[in-house]
Design an enzyme around this catalytic site. Structure first.
Site, mmCIF file in Angstrom:
data_model
loop_
_atom_site.group_PDB
_atom_site.id
_atom_site.type_symbol
_atom_site.label_atom_id
_atom_site.label_comp_id
_atom_site.label_asym_id
_atom_site.label_seq_id
_atom_site.Cartn_x
_atom_site.Cartn_y
_atom_site.Cartn_z
ATOM 1 N N GLY A 167 -75.859 -70.648 81.209
ATOM 2 C CA GLY A 167 -74.770 -71.669 81.124
ATOM 3 C C GLY A 167 -75.399 -73.579 81.892
ATOM 4 O O GLY A 167 -74.809 -74.192 81.720
ATOM 5 N N THR A 168 -76.904 -73.484 81.415
ATOM 6 C CA THR A 168 -77.945 -74.877 82.304
ATOM 7 C C THR A 168 -77.620 -75.558 81.084
ATOM 8 O O THR A 168 -77.722 -76.812 80.357
ATOM 9 C CB THR A 168 -78.644 -74.480 82.333
ATOM 10 O OG1 THR A 168 -79.540 -73.761 81.263
ATOM 11 C CG2 THR A 168 -78.732 -73.564 83.573
ATOM 12 N N ASN B 31 -81.106 -84.049 77.839
ATOM 13 C CA ASN B 31 -79.917 -84.019 77.579
ATOM 14 C C ASN B 31 -78.995 -84.498 78.669
ATOM 15 O O ASN B 31 -78.708 -84.006 79.715
ATOM 16 C CB ASN B 31 -79.837 -83.025 77.001
ATOM 17 C CG ASN B 31 -78.332 -82.838 75.868
ATOM 18 O OD1 ASN B 31 -77.483 -83.851 76.152
ATOM 19 N ND2 ASN B 31 -78.048 -82.132 76.172
ATOM 20 N N PRO B 32 -78.597 -85.737 78.431
ATOM 21 C CA PRO B 32 -77.809 -86.652 79.358
ATOM 22 C C PRO B 32 -76.302 -85.695 79.066
ATOM 23 O O PRO B 32 -76.143 -85.517 81.040
ATOM 24 C CB PRO B 32 -77.792 -87.816 79.725
ATOM 25 C CG PRO B 32 -79.088 -88.027 78.626
ATOM 26 C CD PRO B 32 -79.041 -87.240 77.480
ATOM 27 N N LYS C 297 -88.617 -82.199 86.003
ATOM 28 C CA LYS C 297 -88.785 -81.382 86.762
ATOM 29 C C LYS C 297 -88.012 -80.314 87.008
ATOM 30 O O LYS C 297 -88.462 -79.844 88.070
ATOM 31 C CB LYS C 297 -88.352 -82.654 87.837
ATOM 32 C CG LYS C 297 -89.210 -82.973 88.384
ATOM 33 C CD LYS C 297 -89.579 -84.828 89.854
ATOM 34 C CE LYS C 297 -90.487 -85.058 89.992
ATOM 35 N NZ LYS C 297 -89.410 -86.025 91.478
ATOM 36 N N GLU D 250 -80.452 -77.069 90.470
ATOM 37 C CA GLU D 250 -80.123 -76.153 91.808
ATOM 38 C C GLU D 250 -80.287 -77.372 92.972
ATOM 39 O O GLU D 250 -79.530 -77.684 93.684
ATOM 40 C CB GLU D 250 -81.271 -75.388 92.309
ATOM 41 C CG GLU D 250 -80.947 -74.033 92.242
ATOM 42 C CD GLU D 250 -83.013 -73.035 92.223
ATOM 43 O OE1 GLU D 250 -82.540 -72.136 93.248
ATOM 44 O OE2 GLU D 250 -82.975 -73.113 91.893
#
Lengths: 217, 712
Positions: B475-476, B600-601, B669, B673
């Site tokens: 889902g990220t 990806n904004p 980075k 989370e």
């Protein structure tokens, strides 16, 4: 089902997305399991199987229902719309398109339920149904502006654990706005428009609100 | 509003440009198939029976009656299940949680322990039989009570994901005694459950001597490796696929359902699917341990820390060690001449907890960032200014330099956008009808790392490119992000690149975890794609079989110098508190992050805001409660365990400052989370600002608000 005892199995004909499917089902089979396990319509998701999460939302006679709390044998004669029946051929429904464009999802598992719910929300709203956050609930008041608050309230039966709520609300608002502009609405909604005349503009204002509501003080 | 593209014609600028999900159309039409949705001929259905005893042993499993029921094919239990090996260290460097190795003995270490799997021809038959199955127990007294307080006589310290169990420097008592301002406070967070929308599901089958598992997980090779070791199979004889994953949040590694499905498929020689019910997930899927934490801070009159102590106590099961490292954030965030942190754990008769979104950081930041707010109040210093004054030059524990530390920039930008400068710091002053209003802030950080991965990039003869990497998109948006990364590395438009993921046959790669997935995978994809581009520049034509280049980042990742590598962020929240009903509502929320290059904004914003919404949920709603008599949960379902829904979530905004990682080929980075870190503290600090009362126990329930009252 060759060994099926006649007392615990029945033949049913389900009208799903405009197609009739006749099958023999265990009486315990939910509509959700009939769709997923028997008819290979796996777009309707099982999130809790207890009516608590909304992932299995389908439309029964154009109204929202959770398929996990509906027995397949009791769905005979109903007009069942699942996520597979929302688009018109290759053309996505405005709600689907808005979810895609505005990223109204992450993992995608609650998405079919959110989309089915949103399709019905837009029609329920256009038909003048109030919600728990509607200020003026008199029938003659007509549909309230479809503000983000109204959308959130009406969509709250659909959990999204990824927390895509912000973009889901924006997607529903955009679809409702497009819906009002193109007149692509249900009959009931059209009647409400004809009677009141101004709901489309109000809906559009609500949708604008979703875009302009800012975090700055 | 972000303008998103669905496929760009220009080259070299895909990274950093909003792009809709490449699998988006499948997800909005219901075409995307998740693990429990792949049809198999002769598929049988397994249904777990879980222990109702909280401790003891299984005396008997009365399977005979159940085997007579229609459609029932087998009842697996400790008396007849295949034996497995659990004496190994898995891919993540940890021994397996024996909870996953089902039916190996008669011991029952907690309520909800799997005691049998009933397999039948249909799920209805399996369910009824599993519910009818009688199991007799020899019960023993159990203890599931996590008593209040950060001390426990049986607590002990172990290293965890956040590093060593205990760290310390300087004379704490002396520095506290010499401090102008001292804070000593205890905080607690409850047991929390991941509850991904898609329940854990696996189908196992043997295909010509090869074990095939279709599963929902955060790393196919991780699961394949554990299954191979457990069942003593050649690793090449196990294939695990996981194309679409309906959320994981740390809970989707090796679990009881995969092992049980493999056992049943082996015994019955036919495909078997095992899906956890939502209620079973509360016992079988892992969870975040409750924590009791104590923070002691000592500062000079200007708010500069002289002493910092953070100790965190969490629980684990009697069969496996997992520690929730709540004291971890203090090791990165703030320094002091006396600096002591400790993570301790106590064993109870409960299921084993596991990684849950920002393990350690989520509960730890609630305590630490609440304490900083309390210290700011005591010092009469603005909470942002207090944090800026305590920016460390080096890692407080490691002494290493930071690769980059843009926390002040996040606070500056966040404060500007949120309107922080106009804030009156005094609590309990603002009213809107029956609502008291307040604002709060908190800092966030999360470890930024990379792990070795392999990838393959193929130039096809039709001019398109195929990238193969064993990534997991839970889902990220990883699949889309990797498409953009590959397109830029290949210098081609995104619509000429397809990315294949989620298949253990694709080779070794990092799991989706630790906010390290996309970074680790993008590194390998970049290496393969860049070399392929160089190769293509030298060749005249692409042969029919294509040209493939493989990469392995083991050496490059291993060459990273030792530094403090983290993302940072500033969280802001405004709440309204109804003092008559105790209801707390978040009115707006803003997070500004320094989290590397944003690939990806469009999807990144969702990662940040999704985490922040977890913070709202953690602050106000989530709490799993155990009945000390039965040892099991009250209301183990989505009606009893509340997660934030639409109506709980206002417009939550996230943005970022420029912060590319100088040591990463793409500058990434990791962002999965950090959104939840500090978010609950920002809400709790806002509740204090609204009411004048500190809430140090989560969730901030209406009864707690009513009981605490208002102190203006």
């Amino acid at each position: 089902m060759a060994t099926a005892s006649p007392s615990t199995y029945s033949a049913v004909t389900l009208n799903i997305n405009g197609e009739k499917h006749t099958l023999t089902v265990d009486h315990r089979t939910t509509l959700l399991d009939a769709l997923r396990e028997r008819l290979d319509l796996t777009g309707t998701k099982k999130g809790c199987d207890q009516g608590q999460c909304g992932a299995c939302t389908v439309l029964l006679d154009k109204r929202r229902a959770v398929a996990c709390l509906q027995l397949a044998v009791a769905a005979e004669g109903r007009e069942i719309t699942t996520i597979e029946g929302v688009a018109e051929g290759d053309r996505l429904h405005p709600v689907q398109q808005a979810f895609l464009d505005l990223d109204g999802y992450q993992c995608g598992y609650c998405t079919p339920g959110q989309i089915c719910s949103a399709v019905a929300v837009i029609e329920e709203h256009a038909a003048g149904w109030p919600s728990a956050v509607t200020d003026d609930v008199r029938p003659e008041a007509g549909p309230p502006p479809l503000t983000p608050e109204e959308i959130r309230e009406r969509m709250s039966g659909n959990l999204c654990r990824c927390g895509a709520y912000v973009s889901i609300v924006q997607a529903v608002a955009r679809a409702a706005e497009n819906d009002a502009r193109t007149g692509r609405t249900a009959e009931a909604a059209q009647d409400a428009h004809d009677a009141q005349g101004t709901q489309g503009a109000q809906g559009a204002q609500g949708a604008q609100g979703a875009n302009h509501e800012g975090a700055a003080a | 509003m972000t303008t998103a593209t669905t496929g760009t014609r220009t080259t070299g600028h895909a990274v950093g440009t909003a792009h809709t999900r490449v699998e988006g159309r499948d997800k909005v039409t219901g075409a995307a198939r998740y693990a429990g949705e792949i049809p198999f001929t002769e598929l049988a259905f397994g249904w777990f029976a879980l222990s109702t005893a909280a401790r003891g042993r299984v005396r008997s499993v009365e399977s005979d009656a159940v085997l007579e029921m229609p459609g029932v094919l087998a009842v697996l239990h400790h008396g007849n299940a295949p034996r497995v090996d659990i004496d190994y260290v898995g891919m993540l460097g940890m021994p397996p949680d024996p909870t996953a190795a089902v039916f190996q003995h008669d011991r029952v270490p907690h309520a909800g322990w799997p005691v049998a799997l009933v397999v039948a021809a249909t799920s209805e038959q399996a369910r009824e039989a599993a519910e009818a199955l009688v199991v007799h127990y020899e019960e023993e007294p159990h203890d599931v009570t996590f008593a209040a307080g950060s001390e426990h006589p049986d607590a002990y310290s172990i290293p965890g994901p956040g590093g060593p169990g205990v760290t310390g420097k300087g004379d704490l008592e002396a520095e506290l005694a010499a401090s102008a301002v001292v804070l000593d406070a205890e905080y607690s967070t409850p047991e929390e459950h991941h509850n991904p929308m898609e329940p854990h599901a696996a189908t196992a089958r043997w295909d010509g001597g090869r074990l095939e598992v279709v599963d929902s997980n955060q790393g196919t090779l991780w699961v394949a490796d554990e299954l191979a070791k457990m069942f003593s199979l050649d690793p090449a004889a196990v294939r695990v696929r996981s194309e679409h994953v309906g959320g994981g949040f740390g809970s989707k590694g090796l679990r009881a359902h995969q092992v049980a499905a493999v056992m049943a498929a082996t015994v019955l020689s036919r495909p078997v699917r095992v899906v956890m019910t939502r209620r079973q997930m509360f016992s079988l899927a892992g969870y975040r341990s409750p924590t009791n934490q104590r923070v002691r801070l000592g500062a000079d009159a200007e708010g500069r820390l002289r002493a910092l102590e953070h100790s965190s106590l969490s629980v684990t099961s009697t069969v496996h060690e997992f520690i929730e490292s709540g004291a971890g954030p203090a090791r990165v965030m703030y320094d002091a001449p006396a600096h002591h942190t400790a993570n301790r754990v106590v064993r109870l008769d409960v299921p084993t907890p596991t990684f849950m979104r920002a393990p350690g950081e989520a509960p730890g930041s609630f305590a630490l960032e609440s304490a900083l707010d309390e210290l700011a109040e005591k010092c009469g210093i603005d909470p942002i200014e207090l944090r800026v004054r305590n920016e460390p030059a080096l890692g407080p524990v490691s002494g290493l330099p930071f690769s980059s530390r843009n926390l002040p920039a996040c606070f500056r930008e966040g404060a500007r956008r949120f309107g922080w400068a106009d804030r009156d710091p005094r609590p309990g002053l603002r009213r809107d009808g029956r609502w008291l209003l307040g604002t709060g802030t908190a800092a966030a950080s999360f470890f930024a790392g990379a792990m070795p991965s392999t990838a393959a990039a193929t130039a096809e003869s039709d001019g398109t490119f195929t990238v193969r990497i064993n990534a997991a998109d839970i889902g990220t948006g990883a699949r889309t992000a990797l498409t953009l990364v590959a397109a830029d590395a290949l210098q081609v438009p995104t619509d000429r690149v397809r990315v294949r993921i989620g298949d253990s046959d694709l080779g070794p790669a990092m799991i989706a975890g630790g906010s390290m997935g996309t970074r680790s995978w993008a590194w390998a994809v970049t290496a393969a794609a860049e070399e392929l581009r160089e190769r293509l520049a030298l060749s005249d034509a692409v042969p029919p079989e294509g040209i493939t280049v493989r990469s392995d980042t083991t050496a490059a990742v291993g060459a990273l110098t030792q530094k403090e590598r983290h993302s940072f962020g500033a969280q802001f929240a405004e709440v309204a508190v109804d003092v008559a009903t105790g209801e707390v509502r978040v009115r707006r929320m803003l997070g500004v992050f320094a989290a590397g290059k944003i690939v990806n904004p469009l999807t990144a914003r969702g990662q940040f805001t999704g985490g922040m919404i977890w913070g709202i949920s953690m602050a106000l709603h989530e709490e799993a409660v155990r009945d000390r008599n039965t040892g099991a949960h009250y209301g183990a379902d989505l009606a009893g365990y509340h997660v934030a829904t639409h109506a709980d979530v206002p417009l939550v905004e996230a943005d970022w400052v420029d912060d590319p990682d100088p040591d990463d080929p793409v500058g990434i980075k990791g962002i999965g989370e950090i959104g939840i870190v500090g978010a609950a503290a920002a809400v709790a600090n806002a509740v204090w600002h609204a009411t004048g009362v500190r809430h140090r126990s989560l969730p901030i329930r209406p009864d707690r608000v009513l009981e605490a009252g208002v102190r203006a």
